[in-house]
Design a protein around this motif. Structure first.
Motif, short mmCIF file in Angstrom:
data_model
loop_
_atom_site.label_atom_id
_atom_site.label_comp_id
_atom_site.label_asym_id
_atom_site.label_seq_id
_atom_site.Cartn_x
_atom_site.Cartn_y
_atom_site.Cartn_z
N VAL A 1 0.83 -1.20 0.00
CA VAL A 1 0.00 0.00 0.00
C VAL A 1 0.86 1.26 0.00
N ALA A 2 2.08 1.17 0.55
CA ALA A 2 2.97 2.33 0.54
C ALA A 2 3.36 2.72 -0.88
N LEU A 3 3.38 1.72 -1.78
CA LEU A 3 3.75 2.00 -3.17
C LEU A 3 2.74 2.92 -3.86
N VAL A 4 1.50 2.91 -3.41
CA VAL A 4 0.49 3.80 -4.00
C VAL A 4 0.90 5.26 -3.81
N SER A 5 1.22 5.62 -2.57
CA SER A 5 1.61 7.01 -2.28
C SER A 5 3.00 7.34 -2.80
N SER A 6 3.91 6.36 -2.75
CA SER A 6 5.27 6.64 -3.20
C SER A 6 5.34 6.85 -4.71
N LEU A 7 4.47 6.18 -5.45
CA LEU A 7 4.42 6.44 -6.90
C LEU A 7 3.95 7.87 -7.17
#
Length: 693
Positions: free
Chosen positions: A92-98
């Protein structure tokens, strides 16, 4: 059959009557002949230092408030999305980091588009793209879908807003650039303060999908703010070339030389010698450093800087250039104040031949008499005098909206000008366009008058560039786009040890940059803090960031302040504080940490362009900004997911902060020897230069 000249070359002033013209003017027939011999003219943006610029600053502030506020409060969505889809923290962190990654990675490409089509349309387009991305996220039923809509589309749209909103402020200000840019960038801290509790409230009220839909509507406000980014009208400068230059002799220049644009009748161009090897770039265009500045062209390609004897005083020399530009600076500011920065182009002529006394304007006469009285000019000595012509004289007109109508003078192009190029000016062709600090730190600014400085940092477009803008002959990838990309993504800068240290340091900083924003509230709640109080820890980072940006900008305006030392101390403090931030989970300790971390990230953001200029020089700033965007964007995209992975693995948020703090501290350590490495690099380059000579 006569051999035709190459496409990228042009025969300059090849009319055979140049010598006769000289004799006629010297014989007193200047009135008739001067009309037929028009010196080359270029356009330079001279910031009005106020007026509409303050409106632009406020609009930029609001854009940064919305964009950075949403980016830095994205951690509020982590738990609701994770619980909804039943996934781990890393996924889920990849959503914001993208979102934050593409926000930075797209920087060079957005800059190229802004160079061709202007700040206003790019900002409006970005608001629409980001709003659509967030609105589509409302229908998300998988993480993969959110990766595209929220992360990629939203991030690209935010970059379309961010890049123009930052650089357009510096475009409007000179003396007050550091203050105006600092205030505009304070929108980042204010946005963090506002959107952290706002996002939480929206999630509680409407769920995470409804909150994203609400943010989609807020993002559309940036289109309204972008409408405030009104393009500046350029100052038009006309100065005759040295009579000893090849252009005066009608010399045909060699193969592969770009045709630099100046407004000259009838050719409208000026060929400038650039090494042929510079054209063998991956974008099919040369970087900006291979093109001349306006000052170089009008000073005889940089070779006419010595003081001329009195019989050549009609030519533009380094000394009378300063006097000329001072007068134009005063006149330009006065006219822009009277008309609200919507004046037609001011034109300054430094005449090549001594003009009859009756043709000199009263400003020039008064200035000459004053210099004779002061002893700086001998009686009977002729000097270059600015002749400022009005709209009627140049047969130009301008509508109330600021768009210029067709030029009706001789040699002008017919038809409307549909592009955004204002007589040869391109924002990304300025060497200082990404500089957010005070101009007093730039050596070029100290050694020139106002107009002289702007001419020295403005690279001229080519004739092909201008024709594409006027005739819309290239719609896929215009030269203005290719040249900007070639400048910002010139990988030869990676050969510099100083820059590589700075780039790797920035990479490590950005890997740890977003971890506290994403996990500090969750860690505080899991440690027993009241959720309503823990929510405002991110807001505290925003407040500290805002105050620190102002203080840092103020300190960096003093030349005696070492920006590198300030950067190193601030980042070291931020890194160590992040590693120790989990010692006590209570209000006093957590809010103290938030203040220290806010100071660290403020110094990192505010001092980046200053460090590049101090280490690499102003001419490398645009190139460095483009490559740093790639380094930092990639780091932002992978940093938070790595921290989330270790959090899932250990079951503790502290591990994420240990990793984040260690990365930030390492980035500071890498910068400690930077001044010595840079000095060694410059000495090595100097020795190599002497060896080749």
């Amino acid at each position: 059959m006569e051999k035709m000249p190459p496409q990228n070359s042009v025969e300059l002033n090849s009319k055979p009557d140049t010598e006769n013209t000289t004799k006629k003017i010297q014989n007193g027939n200047a009135n008739t002949t001067a009309k037929n011999v028009e010196p080359p003219t270029t356009s330079v943006i001279v910031p009005p230092d106020g007026g509409w610029g303050w409106v632009v600053m406020i609009a930029s502030f609001l854009c940064n408030t919305v964009v950075d506020g949403i980016v830095f409060s994205a951690g509020m969505f982590q738990d609701p999305i994770r619980l909804d889809f039943g996934v781990g923290k890393a996924e889920v962190a990849l959503v914001s980091s993208l979102l934050s990654g593409f926000y930075l990675i797209t920087g060079p490409f957005v800059s190229a588009l802004a160079n061709r089509w202007g700040f206003r349309p790019v900002t409006i387009l970005g608001a629409v793209i980001a709003s659509i991305g967030f609105a589509l996220s409302y229908f998300g039923n998988s993480l993969g879908y959110l990766y595209i809509t929220y992360g990629v589309i939203g991030g690209i749209g935010f970059c379309f807003i961010y890049v123009p909103s930052v650089i357009t402020v510096g475009y409007y200000f000179e003396k007050w650039r550091a203050l105006a840019t600092g205030i505009a960038l304070c929108g980042s801290g204010v946005g963090t303060f506002v959107f952290a509790p706002l996002s939480s409230m929206l999630i509680n009220q409407f769920g995470w999908k409804g909150a994203l839909l609400a943010q989609s509507g807020i993002i559309l406000l940036c289109a309204v703010f972008g409408c405030m980014f009104r393009p500046l009208q350029p100052v038009q400068v006309t100065i005759t070339k040295d009579e000893h230059t090849p252009a005066e002799k009608g010399t045909l220049l060699g193969e592969g030389l770009p045709v630099v644009y100046t407004k000259s009748l009838p050719e409208g161009r000026f060929a400038y010698s650039v090494p042929n090897s510079s054209h063998s770039t991956w974008m099919g265009a040369s970087p900006n450093t291979q093109y001349p500045t306006a000052a170089e062209v009008f000073r005889g390609s940089g070779h006419n800087l010595e003081r001329r004897p009195s019989n050549h005083s009609g030519l533009l020399t380094n000394e009378n250039f300063q006097t000329t530009t001072k007068k134009l600076e005063q006149l330009s500011k006065m006219q822009k104040k009277l008309s609200g920065q919507l004046t037609p182009e001011d034109t300054i002529h430094a005449p090549r031949f001594p003009l009859p006394h009756h043709e000199l304007n009263t400003v020039g006469e008064a200035a000459e008499e004053e210099e004779i009285e002061n002893g700086t000019l001998l009686p009977g000595e002729q000097k270059a005098v600015p002749i400022v012509t009005s709209t009627a004289t140049r047969q130009r007109s301008q509508t109330v909206s600021g768009r210029r109508t067709n030029d009706s003078g001789p040699g002008s192009r017919q038809g409307s000008r549909r592009g955004t190029l204002t007589d040869g000016t391109r924002p990304m062709y300025r060497d200082d366009i990404f500089f957010t600090g005070s101009l007093v730190r730039i050596p070029q600014y100290q050694s020139h008058t106002s107009l002289g400085y702007h001419m020295s940092v403005t690279r001229l477009p080519t004739q092909n560039d201008v024709e594409e803008d006027e005739d819309q002959t290239c719609k896929v990838c215009p030269e203005a786009v290719r040249r900007t990309l070639a400048t910002m993504l010139d990988m030869t800068l990676l050969r510099s040890p100083s820059f590589m240290l700075l780039a790797i340091s920035g990479f490590f900083t950005m890997m740890g940059f977003f971890v506290p924003f994403m996990y500090i509230t969750q860690r505080a709640v899991s440690g027993g803090m009241d959720p309503q109080i823990a929510l405002f820890i991110v807001s505290a980072i925003g407040i500290s960031n805002t105050i620190a940006r102002i203080v840092c900008g103020f300190l960096s305006s003093f030349k005696s302040v070492n920006a590198l030392h300030l950067n190193n101390v601030a980042i070291t403090m931020g890194g160590i504080a992040t590693m120790l931030s989990g010692m006590y989970i209570n209000e006093a300790f957590q809010f103290t940490y938030a203040g220290i971390f806010g100071i660290a990230i403020a110094c990192f953001s505010a001092l980046r362009s200053i460090l590049v200029v101090d280490l690499m020089g102003l001419e490398k700033l645009t190139n460095a900004f483009g490559i740093l965007c790639l380094f930092q964007g990639l780091a932002a995209a992978i940093g938070a997911p790595i921290a989330g992975f270790f959090t899932d693995l250990t079951g503790s948020y502290n591990v994420s902060f240990y990793i984040s703090g260690a990365l930030i501290t390492i980035s500071a350590i890498l910068c400690y020897p930077l001044s010595y490495v840079n000095k060694w690099e410059k000495n090595r380059a100097a020795k190599k230069s002497l060896a080749t000579v």
